[in-house]
Write an enzyme that holds these catalytic residues in place. Structure first.
Site, PDB file in Angstrom:
ATOM      1  N   TYR A  18       0.843  -1.201   0.000  1.00  0.00           N
ATOM      2  CA  TYR A  18       0.000   0.000   0.000  1.00  0.00           C
ATOM      3  C   TYR A  18       0.879   1.252   0.000  1.00  0.00           C
ATOM      4  O   TYR A  18       0.677   2.167  -0.805  1.00  0.00           O
ATOM      5  CB  TYR A  18      -0.936  -0.004   1.218  1.00  0.00           C
ATOM      6  CG  TYR A  18      -1.828   1.211   1.284  1.00  0.00           C
ATOM      7  CD1 TYR A  18      -3.077   1.199   0.685  1.00  0.00           C
ATOM      8  CD2 TYR A  18      -1.408   2.374   1.923  1.00  0.00           C
ATOM      9  CE1 TYR A  18      -3.894   2.322   0.724  1.00  0.00           C
ATOM     10  CE2 TYR A  18      -2.211   3.498   1.966  1.00  0.00           C
ATOM     11  CZ  TYR A  18      -3.460   3.467   1.366  1.00  0.00           C
ATOM     12  OH  TYR A  18      -4.253   4.594   1.398  1.00  0.00           O
ATOM     13  N   HIS A  22       1.551   4.217  -3.033  1.00  0.00           N
ATOM     14  CA  HIS A  22       1.297   5.638  -2.819  1.00  0.00           C
ATOM     15  C   HIS A  22       2.552   6.494  -2.990  1.00  0.00           C
ATOM     16  O   HIS A  22       2.455   7.667  -3.357  1.00  0.00           O
ATOM     17  CB  HIS A  22       0.639   5.880  -1.457  1.00  0.00           C
ATOM     18  CG  HIS A  22      -0.829   5.643  -1.507  1.00  0.00           C
ATOM     19  ND1 HIS A  22      -1.372   4.380  -1.441  1.00  0.00           N
ATOM     20  CD2 HIS A  22      -1.862   6.501  -1.647  1.00  0.00           C
ATOM     21  CE1 HIS A  22      -2.685   4.471  -1.541  1.00  0.00           C
ATOM     22  NE2 HIS A  22      -3.008   5.753  -1.669  1.00  0.00           N
ATOM     23  N   TYR A  41      -4.094  16.535   0.811  1.00  0.00           N
ATOM     24  CA  TYR A  41      -4.637  15.190   1.036  1.00  0.00           C
ATOM     25  C   TYR A  41      -3.555  14.381   1.745  1.00  0.00           C
ATOM     26  O   TYR A  41      -2.451  14.233   1.220  1.00  0.00           O
ATOM     27  CB  TYR A  41      -5.001  14.553  -0.301  1.00  0.00           C
ATOM     28  CG  TYR A  41      -5.864  13.309  -0.281  1.00  0.00           C
ATOM     29  CD1 TYR A  41      -6.066  12.555   0.866  1.00  0.00           C
ATOM     30  CD2 TYR A  41      -6.474  12.862  -1.442  1.00  0.00           C
ATOM     31  CE1 TYR A  41      -6.857  11.414   0.864  1.00  0.00           C
ATOM     32  CE2 TYR A  41      -7.265  11.725  -1.468  1.00  0.00           C
ATOM     33  CZ  TYR A  41      -7.441  11.010  -0.317  1.00  0.00           C
ATOM     34  OH  TYR A  41      -8.216   9.876  -0.331  1.00  0.00           O
ATOM     35  N   TRP A  76      -7.400   3.770 -10.538  1.00  0.00           N
ATOM     36  CA  TRP A  76      -6.649   3.679  -9.279  1.00  0.00           C
ATOM     37  C   TRP A  76      -7.343   2.727  -8.315  1.00  0.00           C
ATOM     38  O   TRP A  76      -6.706   1.903  -7.670  1.00  0.00           O
ATOM     39  CB  TRP A  76      -6.490   5.065  -8.657  1.00  0.00           C
ATOM     40  CG  TRP A  76      -5.720   5.048  -7.373  1.00  0.00           C
ATOM     41  CD1 TRP A  76      -6.228   5.115  -6.109  1.00  0.00           C
ATOM     42  CD2 TRP A  76      -4.304   4.945  -7.206  1.00  0.00           C
ATOM     43  NE1 TRP A  76      -5.225   5.059  -5.167  1.00  0.00           N
ATOM     44  CE2 TRP A  76      -4.027   4.962  -5.825  1.00  0.00           C
ATOM     45  CE3 TRP A  76      -3.237   4.851  -8.100  1.00  0.00           C
ATOM     46  CZ2 TRP A  76      -2.736   4.876  -5.311  1.00  0.00           C
ATOM     47  CZ3 TRP A  76      -1.945   4.771  -7.591  1.00  0.00           C
ATOM     48  CH2 TRP A  76      -1.714   4.785  -6.206  1.00  0.00           C
TER      49      TRP A  76
END
Length: 104
Positions: A18, A22, A41, A76
């Site tokens: 993960y 990113h 964000y 995504w």
């Protein structure tokens, strides 16, 4: 600006993957987020539970919601589906949080 906060989670054993994905987030997805009024964000991980806390500053609820229909976002979500619990649509399962305090 509107402050959005929500929680998600990562599948067991997928924490490293993960984070790797990113760190290499697609430039075209960043462009979409910015074009749709996302000015900030952040996503944080609580390793002991694999829970993610996300916080975003957005210009409008309508623009935020519209991101989900973009090809970049859909792609995504499909890419991330193997590392996160997700809806049938591929969207990550999220729980929005209610703001109870804000210091200005």
């Amino acid at each position: 600006m509107i402050r959005k906060a929500f929680v998600m989670s990562i599948n067991p054993g997928a924490e490293v993957e993960y984070e790797r994905r990113h760190k290499a987030i697609w430039p075209e997805l960043i462009q979409v987020l910015k074009a749709y009024g996302v000015t900030s964000y952040s996503i944080f991980l609580l390793p002991s539970t694999r829970q993610l806390f996300a916080f975003a500053l957005v210009e409008s609820e309508a623009q935020w919601a519209a991101i989900a229909a973009t090809p970049e976002c859909i792609r995504w979500w499909q890419y991330m589906a193997e590392v996160m619990p997700h809806e049938e649509s591929g969207a990550p399962i999220i729980t929005e949080l209610k703001e109870v305090f804000y210091l200005t």
